[in-house]
Design a protein around this motif. Structure first.
Motif, PDB file in Angstrom:
ATOM      1  N   PRO A 242       0.812  -1.222   0.000  1.00 28.78           N
ATOM      2  CA  PRO A 242       0.000   0.000   0.000  1.00 28.78           C
ATOM      3  C   PRO A 242       0.846   1.273   0.000  1.00 28.78           C
ATOM      4  CG  PRO A 242       0.009  -0.983   2.194  1.00 28.78           C
ATOM      5  CD  PRO A 242       0.847  -1.876   1.320  1.00 28.78           C
ATOM      6  N   ILE A 243       0.259   2.327  -0.526  1.00 29.12           N
ATOM      7  CA  ILE A 243       0.908   3.644  -0.576  1.00 29.12           C
ATOM      8  C   ILE A 243       0.610   4.383   0.727  1.00 29.12           C
ATOM      9  CG2 ILE A 243      -1.079   4.905  -1.544  1.00 29.12           C
ATOM     10  CD1 ILE A 243       0.870   6.279  -3.487  1.00 29.12           C
ATOM     11  N   ILE A 244       1.549   5.204   1.161  1.00 32.77           N
ATOM     12  CA  ILE A 244       1.320   6.097   2.296  1.00 32.77           C
ATOM     13  C   ILE A 244       1.709   7.501   1.837  1.00 32.77           C
ATOM     14  CG2 ILE A 244       1.957   6.691   4.674  1.00 32.77           C
ATOM     15  CD1 ILE A 244       0.492   4.017   4.572  1.00 32.77           C
ATOM     16  N   ASP A 245       0.829   8.454   2.046  1.00 34.45           N
ATOM     17  CA  ASP A 245       1.098   9.835   1.641  1.00 34.45           C
ATOM     18  C   ASP A 245       1.558  10.658   2.840  1.00 34.45           C
ATOM     19  OD1 ASP A 245       0.263   9.049  -0.823  1.00 34.45           O
ATOM     20  OD2 ASP A 245      -1.192  10.643  -1.093  1.00 34.45           O
ATOM     21  N   ALA A 246       2.267  11.753   2.544  1.00 33.48           N
ATOM     22  CA  ALA A 246       2.819  12.546   3.641  1.00 33.48           C
ATOM     23  C   ALA A 246       1.747  13.319   4.413  1.00 33.48           C
ATOM     24  CB  ALA A 246       3.875  13.504   3.103  1.00 33.48           C
ATOM     25  N   GLY A 247       0.735  13.797   3.724  1.00 32.48           N
ATOM     26  CA  GLY A 247      -0.249  14.660   4.391  1.00 32.48           C
ATOM     27  C   GLY A 247      -1.287  13.866   5.174  1.00 32.48           C
ATOM     28  N   LEU A 305      -0.961  -1.594   9.621  1.00 29.10           N
ATOM     29  CA  LEU A 305      -1.140  -2.326   8.366  1.00 29.10           C
ATOM     30  C   LEU A 305      -0.358  -3.638   8.378  1.00 29.10           C
ATOM     31  CD1 LEU A 305      -1.168   0.749   6.001  1.00 29.10           C
ATOM     32  CD2 LEU A 305      -2.950  -1.011   6.051  1.00 29.10           C
ATOM     33  N   MET A 306       0.782  -3.636   9.060  1.00 28.70           N
ATOM     34  CA  MET A 306       1.571  -4.878   9.138  1.00 28.70           C
ATOM     35  C   MET A 306       0.796  -5.955   9.904  1.00 28.70           C
ATOM     36  SD  MET A 306       5.261  -3.069   9.725  1.00 28.70           S
ATOM     37  CE  MET A 306       6.296  -4.527   9.649  1.00 28.70           C
ATOM     38  N   ILE A 310       0.433  -6.847   5.826  1.00 30.33           N
ATOM     39  CA  ILE A 310       1.196  -6.040   4.861  1.00 30.33           C
ATOM     40  C   ILE A 310       2.677  -6.075   5.240  1.00 30.33           C
ATOM     41  CG2 ILE A 310       1.556  -3.684   4.022  1.00 30.33           C
ATOM     42  CD1 ILE A 310      -1.083  -5.018   3.048  1.00 30.33           C
ATOM     43  N   GLU A 311       3.555  -6.233   4.224  1.00 23.13           N
ATOM     44  CA  GLU A 311       4.994  -6.312   4.511  1.00 23.13           C
ATOM     45  C   GLU A 311       5.817  -5.199   3.889  1.00 23.13           C
ATOM     46  OE1 GLU A 311       6.819 -10.120   3.770  1.00 23.13           O
ATOM     47  OE2 GLU A 311       4.961 -11.103   4.395  1.00 23.13           O
ATOM     48  N   GLY A 312       5.189  -4.406   3.021  1.00 23.55           N
ATOM     49  CA  GLY A 312       5.984  -3.367   2.368  1.00 23.55           C
ATOM     50  C   GLY A 312       5.126  -2.169   2.019  1.00 23.55           C
ATOM     51  N   PHE A 313       5.802  -1.047   1.781  1.00 24.01           N
ATOM     52  CA  PHE A 313       5.093   0.215   1.571  1.00 24.01           C
ATOM     53  C   PHE A 313       5.806   1.056   0.521  1.00 24.01           C
ATOM     54  CE2 PHE A 313       4.435  -1.232   5.868  1.00 24.01           C
ATOM     55  CZ  PHE A 313       3.079  -1.045   6.086  1.00 24.01           C
ATOM     56  N   PHE A 410      10.708  -3.552   3.530  1.00 19.06           N
ATOM     57  CA  PHE A 410      10.536  -3.170   2.125  1.00 19.06           C
ATOM     58  C   PHE A 410       9.909  -1.792   2.086  1.00 19.06           C
ATOM     59  CE2 PHE A 410       8.346  -2.255  -1.750  1.00 19.06           C
ATOM     60  CZ  PHE A 410       9.310  -2.554  -2.684  1.00 19.06           C
ATOM     61  N   LEU A 411      10.635  -0.858   1.493  1.00 17.56           N
ATOM     62  CA  LEU A 411      10.133   0.506   1.410  1.00 17.56           C
ATOM     63  C   LEU A 411      10.773   1.225   0.239  1.00 17.56           C
ATOM     64  CD1 LEU A 411       8.354   2.630   2.842  1.00 17.56           C
ATOM     65  CD2 LEU A 411      10.332   3.271   4.183  1.00 17.56           C
TER      66      LEU A 411
END
Ligand code: MIG
Length: 734
Positions: A242-247, A305-306, A310-313, A410-411
């Motif tokens: 999944p994506i994570i945004d800064a705002g 999320l983990m 979920i293992e990566g972003f 993983f990032l």
């Protein structure tokens, strides 16, 4: 390669408002007056370094930038920028990448500026024989290196700490699209790959999985059972990313927003009130990643999320990208209203237009945004802008590590700074489906690796715009070699999954992806050794050869220690010019199943010099350097299914002898970081040619050598030899 050392000198420019935490080794400081090259002067605030460039000087590096490998002839700016149009006139992209290496008058030197704010470069643009580097805020450190190209890169990389290495599955093929909005879309991607028998290791989730674009939420209608989905995919060996945004969305009752407020974890305006900007979700606050407490708090959120499998972003919009700020929008709207009824002439109309266009990522907003340091003082964001995405992604990597100690996170992230290279990988942002951007991908890879971003890649096929089948195929053929191999595209563009075109291109893309997996034992080994030895995985030819032509070649790369790449990046081309600094074996590869046949029938030795090679649409051109060998394993549809290759096929160009140490490890833990790593193994393959006799020895821990094909130059024709071999045996062939 040679193990030459390089010297380094440090010049302290001034204390930065916050430490960048980029360099992990203390180098004693030298007085600025002793800078051995050019003139270093302070002009009011900024520091200006003027460096003479000889007529034939070549400038490599500077990381994520437009234009060629040799950066000479243009100007660039380090100021992390969300710019989705990577045209050659753009001075800044997403990264603040400030290490470069110059060949001038028969010598190499290098430089690295470690500073939190903007840098302006003029690389022989205003005046052809001069490079100027202006460190806007005049603070940080300047490092100066001398030695060989390889030695300088190694010295710089030692300084910034070992490059990030992802888990092994991250070297598999990854499928993404801004437009997979729900569970059904994700399942359809998985079944598409299954149905077409194409390898796949990860599927990405873009912003639509969130509830109203809120970080660390999942839309319950679109993804009613994320743990179930993640678990089902994981059971099939596929990760969801999944994506994570800064705002962080301003929404009363949203726990991240509420907690952030309570902890004073958001950036403020000059008066100390949380700064209001707008991105995807509308109004947001930006977490204050420069404040260690706020960073730790945000980093801890990834665990939510983990816990769902979920293992990566991927961290996005962390330059940070600002659509508009509340105050900026207010001023603009006031101005627009005042224009009602005005007779707008050219100046008036352009001002009106720019009032709207100038809202995004405006200097005023970056000036108005503030960080709170641990000692309570507030500083304007502008002077430390280039640390923001870095500190966000470091916070994330550290949070993931706290949740999963000892395991590689993983990032990948969009905005970056040299200091981040030890923590995460990067993707190169919003490129387009243009042949020019395939070339840009080729030319940018070595510069990213120089920075320390070895785990990197572009959106394969292009993010914006519509890809053609041929562009997809050629791009995939190159991406076989990029550590991050991710097909990603934007909402509204032509779909880019391998089956989205036609049967022929589907077959060609499948072959390319399967070759990637077949190449994994070699690729993973070469990648990890580049990390461990602070070397380049993908390099300009001049990393190993300094003849005049090698210094000027812009579209060929060295890959690892054994291979040269000459990708096709021109539409309708069925061949290309290639330059060989020394004789090499040209190996036109089509498909894993045909690899031996391709080698026996089509591979040949080319002499040093210029050639034209045929490269049909189904072919990946590969060159093996003299007295080097490479290997392939039978591909599987997941990297995990290839964890211990049972059989390797070795191809080589051996004039006298070749030795290759193939590295492998558990692929998940951080054990590789200990110098005598328990979990690491080498398979040493040695091939020697004496007269007509070929001898092979293998010191192996788990691999069985299947076939060895060797080309010999002595007869100029081919000697192709197949050897069946078993562990710890030595075979002599006549
Ligand atoms: O402004 O999340 O670079 O990969 O698909 C666009 C949507 C925001 C930019 C990223 C791109 C991603 C997109 N994002």
């Amino acid at each position: 390669m040679k193990n030459e050392s390089a010297s380094v000198k440090r010049f302290h420019l001034g204390a930065p408002p916050v430490p960048t935490e980029t360099v992990v080794e203390h180098i004693p400081e030298q007085p600025i007056a002793e800078m051995p090259l050019g003139t270093l002067t302070r002009e009011a605030g900024p520091i200006c370094w003027r460096i003479p460039l000889g007529a034939d000087a070549v400038v490599y590096g500077l990381g994520q930038r437009v234009r060629g490998m040799n950066k000479r002839g243009f100007r660039y700016r380090s100021f992390c920028s969300d710019d989705p149009s990577h045209t050659p006139d753009k001075e800044a992209l997403y990264g603040a990448h400030d290490f470069w290496v110059v060949w001038d008058a028969g010598k190499w030197y290098g430089a690295f500026v470690d500073t939190p704010g903007a840098i302006q470069y003029d690389v022989g643009f205003e005046v052809r024989d001069r490079m100027t580097v202006v460190v806007t805020h005049g603070c940080g450190d300047l490092y100066y290196f001398e030695g060989s190209f390889e030695g300088i890169v190694r010295r710089y990389r030692q300084l910034i700490g070992k490059a990030y290495a992802p888990p092994k599955w991250a070297f598999g093929y990854q499928q993404s699209r801004w437009g997979y909005v729900n569970e059904a879309d994700i399942r359809a991607v998985q079944s598409g790959f299954d149905a077409h028998d194409i390898p796949l290791d990860a599927i990405y989730m873009d912003i639509d999985y969130m509830e109203r674009y809120k970080d660390f939420t999942v839309d319950a209608h679109r993804f009613p059972d994320l743990p179930g989905l993640a678990g089902a995919l994981k059971a099939e060996g596929i990760r969801l990313i999944p994506i994570i945004d800064a705002g962080v969305k301003i929404e009363p009752g949203y726990s991240i927003y509420e907690e952030g407020l309570e902890r004073q974890a958001f950036c403020t305006d000059a008066s100390g009130k949380p700064f209001v900007a707008a991105v995807w979700p509308g109004r947001v606050h930006f977490p204050d990643f420069l404040n260690p407490e706020a960073a730790e708090w945000f980093g801890d959120q990834y665990a939510w999320l983990m816990d769902q499998g979920i293992e990566g972003f991927w961290n996005d919009m962390n330059e940070p990208a600002i659509f508009y700020s509340e105050s900026g929008l207010e001023t603009a709207l006031e101005y627009l209203c005042r224009q009602r009824g005005e007779n707008l002439d050219i100046h008036g109309f352009f001002k009106l237009k720019d009032t709207i266009l100038g809202l995004a990522n405006s200097p005023e907003d970056y000036q108005a945004l503030h960080h709170r340091l641990p000692n309570g003082t507030r500083i304007s964001h502008e002077a430390v802008h280039n640390l923001y995405g870095y500190k966000m992604s470091r916070a994330a990597a550290e949070g993931i590590l706290r949740k999963n100690p000892g395991m590689r996170p993983f990032l990948i992230t969009r905005a970056s700074h040299a200091g981040l290279a030890k923590h995460t990988g990067i993707w190169t942002g919003d490129n387009q489906s243009l042949w020019e951007h395939l070339l840009l991908n080729i030319q940018m890879m070595p510069a990213l690796g120089m920075m320390g971003f070895l785990y990197a890649g572009a959106d394969v096929g292009g993010f914006g715009g519509h890809a053609s089948a041929e562009l997809m195929v050629r791009w995939m053929q190159f991406a076989v070699f990029t550590p991050l191999f991710r097909n990603h595209s934007a909402l509204g563009t032509r779909p880019q999954e391998p089956w989205a075109f036609d049967a022929l291109s589907l077959a060609q893309m499948r072959s390319a992806i399967r070759l990637r997996y077949a190449f994994l034992p070699y690729l993973y080994s070469a990648f990890m050794q580049s990390v461990l030895k602070d070397a380049l995985l993908m390099a300009p030819l001049s990393y190993a050869y300094t003849d005049a032509a090698s210094l000027r070649i812009e579209d060929q790369l060295l890959f690892g220690e054994d291979v040269m790449l000459a990708p096709v990046y021109v539409q309708n081309a069925r061949g290309r010019a290639v330059y060989l600094p020394e004789p090499m074996a040209f190996f036109p590869m089509t498909d894993y199943e045909h690899l031996e046949a391709d080698f026996m029938d089509k591979a040949r030795i080319l002499d040093a010099g210029h050639h034209y090679i045929e490269v049909p649409e189904d072919t990946i051109p590969l060159f093996i350097r003299p007295d080097h060998i490479i290997c392939f394993a039978p591909p599987a549809n997941r990297t995990a299914a290839m964890a211990s290759p049972e059989a390797l096929t070795v191809f080589g160009y051996v004039r006298t002898q070749a030795t290759h140490a193939l590295y492998d490890d558990d692929g998940v833990s951080l054990a590789y970081q200990d110098s005598d790593s328990e979990g690491a193994h080498h398979t040493v393959i040695h091939v020697a040619l004496e007269g007509e006799a070929l001898s092979l020895s293998v010191d192996t821990y788990n691999a069985r050598l299947q076939t060895v094909c060797v080309l010999n130059i002595e007869d100029s024709g081919k000697i192709t030899t197949c050897i069946q071999s078993h562990p710890r045996t030595q075979v002599h062939m006549v």
